[in-house]
Design a protein around this motif. Structure first.
Motif, PDB file in Angstrom:
ATOM      1  N   VAL A 101      23.993  48.097  27.930  1.00 46.65           N
ATOM      2  CA  VAL A 101      24.041  49.494  27.496  1.00 46.65           C
ATOM      3  C   VAL A 101      23.189  49.667  26.251  1.00 46.65           C
ATOM      4  O   VAL A 101      22.446  50.645  26.105  1.00 46.65           O
ATOM      5  CB  VAL A 101      25.487  49.944  27.217  1.00 46.65           C
ATOM      6  N   LEU A 150      19.627  57.277  30.290  1.00 48.43           N
ATOM      7  CA  LEU A 150      20.547  56.178  30.025  1.00 48.43           C
ATOM      8  C   LEU A 150      20.968  55.513  31.326  1.00 48.43           C
ATOM      9  O   LEU A 150      20.909  54.288  31.483  1.00 48.43           O
ATOM     10  CB  LEU A 150      21.789  56.686  29.268  1.00 48.43           C
ATOM     11  N   VAL A 151      21.369  56.339  32.282  1.00 44.65           N
ATOM     12  CA  VAL A 151      21.841  55.808  33.564  1.00 44.65           C
ATOM     13  C   VAL A 151      20.714  55.062  34.282  1.00 44.65           C
ATOM     14  O   VAL A 151      20.908  53.954  34.805  1.00 44.65           O
ATOM     15  CB  VAL A 151      22.393  56.952  34.442  1.00 44.65           C
ATOM     16  N   PHE A 154      19.847  51.785  32.455  1.00 45.03           N
ATOM     17  CA  PHE A 154      20.881  50.762  32.681  1.00 45.03           C
ATOM     18  C   PHE A 154      20.702  50.152  34.075  1.00 45.03           C
ATOM     19  O   PHE A 154      20.741  48.924  34.232  1.00 45.03           O
ATOM     20  CB  PHE A 154      22.264  51.388  32.546  1.00 45.03           C
ATOM     21  N   GLU A 158      19.836  46.232  35.152  1.00 40.50           N
ATOM     22  CA  GLU A 158      20.583  45.420  36.113  1.00 40.50           C
ATOM     23  C   GLU A 158      19.647  44.857  37.177  1.00 40.50           C
ATOM     24  O   GLU A 158      19.703  43.680  37.522  1.00 40.50           O
ATOM     25  CB  GLU A 158      21.645  46.291  36.794  1.00 40.50           C
TER      26      GLU A 158
END
Lengths: 166, 303
Positions: A101, A150-151, A154, A158
């Motif tokens: 994050v 942000l999403v 992130f 990953e």
């Protein structure tokens, strides 16, 4: 005023710590800075204390980060990696998530990040507008962009890790 | 007026509950007739939820907020220490020094033991032998009756050691009597025996109520705060008050005080381990192990 401030302290301190934590990534440091921000509020008695607190705290976190960066540079030669203690899986997982994050947040523009963190800290659009200088109508747009980035960041992080692991 | 579509900013403001009333109505009207925007609304709702979720991952461990301290920013107000505070500070120094001395096992004066009474009894025999003067016939004659007073004599020992047991009827005779009454102790207690030369100053003094001491001096007697104090005087006629305070086993501070008008009390300095100085009208005497420079420091603070 001190009584109002005491009330604000009760309602806002955790949010302020959270807000600062996402800037300095150290709970104790975040708490110290939050305390310091309140200490300054006691002295300055600002008009809208809540918003003021976050702005002052953000500035302090920025200074703190700069100082920390300087210290890191100086300490690089002395640094010895502490043997990482065997931690519980869950804690390791939480730590990994946290750092993901953090990485994602760092990819946002400073303004987007600030607005997002302020909103998450419980400030209203009006308060955010006042403290950041944005037009009130722009707060929603900024938030929409910040959240999306942000999403996405992130998810991208990953993805990268999965690729890296093969 | 026709709204083409709503932008993401409006949707977020709407979902955040921050859209002004008028805009909210317009937006809702549009959503009612635009399935595409309804779809986008749900997308944005999910996005907001996901963003909050991620931020929640970056939350510090929950901890209680420390109590609000409104004064935390201001510099601490200058503390006006009570006049005797330095003495209390010095007392801790004395305490530490005395403890150090005590641990070395060289306590020069009588250590206070739980079985103080027994120690006193044991000490009596060697003390008697140390005193080369043979008991007078009169003392021998009185032994039987005086022997009954032995317990109170033992209590007197406690008083010498600094605890507050008033016993005004003590005479030198009592001590002799106690010596007689005590069973012969095979193991002498040298530490307790040493108390005898250190004691005479205190032995002549009787414990008086604090109020009486205050009445004699006309002011509150000087003492180290937060430490039990015993006030004593040598006789009803004497206007010198002795404030005795025990800092630690083996260390007793005695303050000799007399009414301000009468000048400093002149008293001899006793055994070598006893240190005494004058501060104005106040004679400060410390019994026990304490370097002279520590006393000087203490006195400087008293001044």
């Amino acid at each position: 005023m001190p009584e109002d401030l005491a009330e604000i302290y009760r309602s806002t301190f955790p949010a302020l710590v959270r807000f600062l934590y996402r800037k300095v990534w150290d709970v104790e440091r975040a708490e110290d800075l939050a305390q310091e921000a309140f200490a300054r509020a006691v002295v300055h008695k600002p008009e809208s204390a809540r918003g003021w607190l976050f702005v002052v705290a953000a500035n302090m976190a920025r200074d703190d980060a700069r100082r920390a960066a300087r210290e890191r540079r100086h300490l690089t030669l002395l640094k010895s990696d502490p043997a990482s203690a065997p931690a519980v899986d869950e804690a390791v997982h939480a730590e990994t998530e946290r750092s993901r994050v953090r990485t994602a947040l760092e990819q946002l523009t400073p303004r987007d990040r600030e607005v997002l963190l302020l909103w998450d800290a419980g400030l209203s659009y009006d308060e955010i507008a006042t403290q950041t200088g944005l037009a009130r109508g722009a707060v929603g747009t900024t938030l929409a962009r910040a959240r999306r980035r942000l999403v996405e960041a992130f998810a991208a992080g990953e993805q990268d890790e999965h690729i890296a692991r093969g | 007026m026709s709204i083409s579509h709503v932008d993401d900013g409006q949707l977020h403001a709407y979902l955040d509950g921050e859209l002004p009333q008028a805009e909210q109505w317009r937006l809702e009207a549009h959503l009612g007739e635009c399935p595409a925007c309804r779809g986008r609304l749900e997308e944005q709702r999910a996005l907001i939820a996901r963003a909050s979720e991620l931020l929640a991952l970056a939350t510090p461990p929950a901890r209680d907020a420390p109590p609000f301290r409104p004064a935390m920013a201001q510099p601490p107000p200058p503390v006006r220490w009570p006049a005797r505070q330095p003495l209390a500070w010095a007392a801790t120094v004395v305490l530490a020094l005395a403890a150090g001395w005590y641990l070395r096992g060289e306590s020069p004066s009588a250590p206070v033991r739980p079985d103080r009474r027994a120690a006193a009894a044991n000490a009596a025999a060697p003390r008697e032998t140390a005193r080369t003067v043979p008991p007078s016939p009169r003392q021998t004659a009185e032994t039987k009756t005086l022997a009954q007073q032995a317990p109170s004599a033992a209590q007197h020992d406690q008083m010498i050691s600094g605890s507050a047991v008033p016993n005004p009827q003590i005479t030198p005779l009592d001590q002799a009597a106690r010596a007689k009454a005590a069973p012969p102790a095979p193991a002498p207690a040298p530490a307790a025996a040493l108390a005898a030369p250190a004691a005479p100053l205190a032995a002549r003094w009787e414990t008086i109520p604090w109020d009486t001491a205050r009445a004699i001096l006309g002011v509150e007697p000087v003492r180290i705060p937060n430490l039990p104090a015993v006030a004593k005087r040598s006789s009803a006629a004497d206007r010198v008050v002795l404030v005795e305070q025990q800092l630690a086993s083996g260390t007793v501070v005695r303050l000799q005080e007399r009414p301000a008008a009468e000048g400093a009390p002149g008293m001899e300095v006793g055994a070598s381990e006893r240190l005494a100085r004058y501060v104005g009208n106040l004679r400060v005497e410390i019994e026990g192990a304490l370097p002279a420079d520590s006393l000087s420091k203490l006195l400087e603070l008293v001044r």
